[in-house]
Scaffold this motif. Structure first.
Motif, PDB file in Angstrom:
ATOM      1  N   GLU A 225       0.575  -1.063  -0.041  1.00 46.00           N
ATOM      2  CA  GLU A 225      -0.011  -0.055   0.194  1.00 46.00           C
ATOM      3  C   GLU A 225       0.903   1.297  -0.021  1.00 46.00           C
ATOM      4  N   LYS A 226       1.983   1.140   0.754  1.00 44.96           N
ATOM      5  CA  LYS A 226       2.826   2.480   0.604  1.00 44.96           C
ATOM      6  C   LYS A 226       3.373   2.660  -0.788  1.00 44.96           C
ATOM      7  N   GLU A 228       1.945   1.777  -3.420  1.00 50.18           N
ATOM      8  CA  GLU A 228       0.732   2.086  -4.481  1.00 50.18           C
ATOM      9  C   GLU A 228       0.303   3.778  -4.137  1.00 50.18           C
ATOM     10  N   GLN A 229       0.338   4.106  -2.833  1.00 46.72           N
ATOM     11  CA  GLN A 229       0.101   5.347  -2.561  1.00 46.72           C
ATOM     12  C   GLN A 229       1.136   6.450  -3.238  1.00 46.72           C
ATOM     13  N   GLU A 230       2.692   6.028  -3.202  1.00 49.00           N
ATOM     14  CA  GLU A 230       3.523   6.826  -3.785  1.00 49.00           C
ATOM     15  C   GLU A 230       3.389   6.895  -5.181  1.00 49.00           C
ATOM     16  N   LEU A 232       0.496   6.801  -6.749  1.00 49.51           N
ATOM     17  CA  LEU A 232      -0.666   7.643  -7.133  1.00 49.51           C
ATOM     18  C   LEU A 232      -0.416   9.067  -6.983  1.00 49.51           C
ATOM     19  N   ASP A 233       0.399   9.488  -5.850  1.00 50.37           N
ATOM     20  CA  ASP A 233       0.895  10.596  -5.707  1.00 50.37           C
ATOM     21  C   ASP A 233       1.749  11.139  -6.653  1.00 50.37           C
ATOM     22  N   ASP A 236      -0.377  12.098  -9.600  1.00 47.42           N
ATOM     23  CA  ASP A 236      -0.892  13.367  -9.425  1.00 47.42           C
ATOM     24  C   ASP A 236       0.006  14.604  -9.755  1.00 47.42           C
ATOM     25  N   ASN A 258      -9.388  -2.800  -4.311  1.00 42.15           N
ATOM     26  CA  ASN A 258      -8.106  -1.897  -4.184  1.00 42.15           C
ATOM     27  C   ASN A 258      -8.757  -0.570  -4.027  1.00 42.15           C
ATOM     28  N   LEU A 260      -7.739   2.118  -2.485  1.00 39.88           N
ATOM     29  CA  LEU A 260      -6.822   3.344  -2.823  1.00 39.88           C
ATOM     30  C   LEU A 260      -6.921   3.540  -3.997  1.00 39.88           C
ATOM     31  N   TRP A 264      -8.968   7.186  -5.711  1.00 39.64           N
ATOM     32  CA  TRP A 264      -8.122   7.954  -6.362  1.00 39.64           C
ATOM     33  C   TRP A 264      -8.795   8.190  -7.905  1.00 39.64           C
TER      34      TRP A 264
END
Length: 300
Positions: A225-226, A228-230, A232-233, A236, A258, A260, A264
């Motif tokens: 998840e970490k 994945e979030q990186e 997505l950021d 962006d 998923n 997240l 998003w």
């Protein structure tokens, strides 16, 4: 204006989990029509990168073995590569059914040559792990189960032996792939996606490990998840710079959502594709056609 090779899609010589060859006819028409530099951020089997006709291509993957193989293939003539692979096959005493048939190995096409090749393959695999080279990497893949790329937590290639060998189809596929590489203005890198410099006139195609799946690339905690979030950021940030991107993924697999990605994705455009991975090893037990449906998310 770029033109995609809609009638001449090449298939990667690597059996890479989640490869997009079967989706190219749906994906490429959704790409922008004006592309200066095409960046394949998670190139994997390179199915997408070698099937676009643009001014410049950057293919990146964190797996250095794969990138070193592509760099090697681009420097060589296909006939030379195939000859060197056959030399390795002869050196290790592995089967060559294209040349000798199955009778020489006291087996049949249905039974395959796995039993015959087991000891020789395991020696090849050990030697590759001790001294990895691009040619040894590819030859090991040829004789690996389902030609799958799989490393253990120690970074050692650990796929068991295959029942097939270097047949006519594999040779032709490799030959066409090398010949295509030699026509493209393509460069390779092996970096973390966050370290890839993206110019404003680039188009970024993103096919990361899927958080909702349990493929080989997730088995050793390689994607979480970490990460994945990186990502997505990161996308962006690309959008804020005016850089166009397209993301391949799935929202759900075997009941695993998923969340997240679902949240998003609401700020971008979601294209639902007509394809599911029924035959992929990480979805073998999943029979629901709609639970692993591929999507493409774009910011344009």
């Amino acid at each position: 204006m770029n033109q995609f090779l809609l009638n001449n899609y090449l298939k990667s010589p690597l059996n890479y989990t989640g490869g997009k060859h079967k989706l190219l006819k749906q994906i490429t028409p959704l790409f922008p029509t004006e592309i200066d530099t095409f960046v394949d951020l998670f190139a994997g089997g390179c199915n997408v990168a070698v099937n676009v006709d643009v001014k410049r291509i950057i293919a990146n993957d964190i797996n250095t073995d794969i990138i070193e193989l592509y760099e090697f293939l681009k420097r060589c003539a296909s006939s030379d590569v195939i000859a060197q692979i056959e030399d390795i096959i002869d050196l290790y005493g592995l089967s060559n059914t294209t040349k000798y048939g199955y009778e020489k190995y006291k087996t049949s096409s249905s039974k395959g040559v796995g039993t015959y090749n087991k000891k020789a393959y395991e020696k090849l695999r050990r030697d590759y792990n001790k001294n990895p080279t691009p040619l040894m990497f590819y030859t090991t893949l040829v004789f690996a189960f389902n030609n799958q790329i799989r490393f253990n937590s120690k970074g050692e290639f650990n796929t068991p032996v295959n029942k097939r060998d270097f047949n006519k189809n594999m040779k032709k596929n490799l030959e066409l792939f090398i010949d295509r590489l030699n026509t493209l203005n393509i460069s390779f890198s092996s970096k973390d996606f966050k370290d890839i410099s993206i110019s404003k006139n680039s188009f970024v195609y993103i096919d990361p490990p899927y958080l909702a799946t349990l493929a080989a690339y997730n088995e050793n905690g390689g994607w979480n998840e970490k990460k994945e979030q990186e990502l997505l950021d990161y996308m962006d940030a690309l959008d804020a710079k005016g850089v166009k991107f397209a993301l391949s993924n799935v929202f759900e697999n075997k009941g695993n959502k998923n969340n997240l990605l679902l949240e998003w994705s609401q700020k971008y455009k979601v294209h639902h594709l007509d394809f599911t991975y029924h035959n992929c090893n990480y979805q073998a037990k999943n029979k629901k056609a709609d639970s692993t449906k591929e999507i493409l998310i774009t910011n344009y």
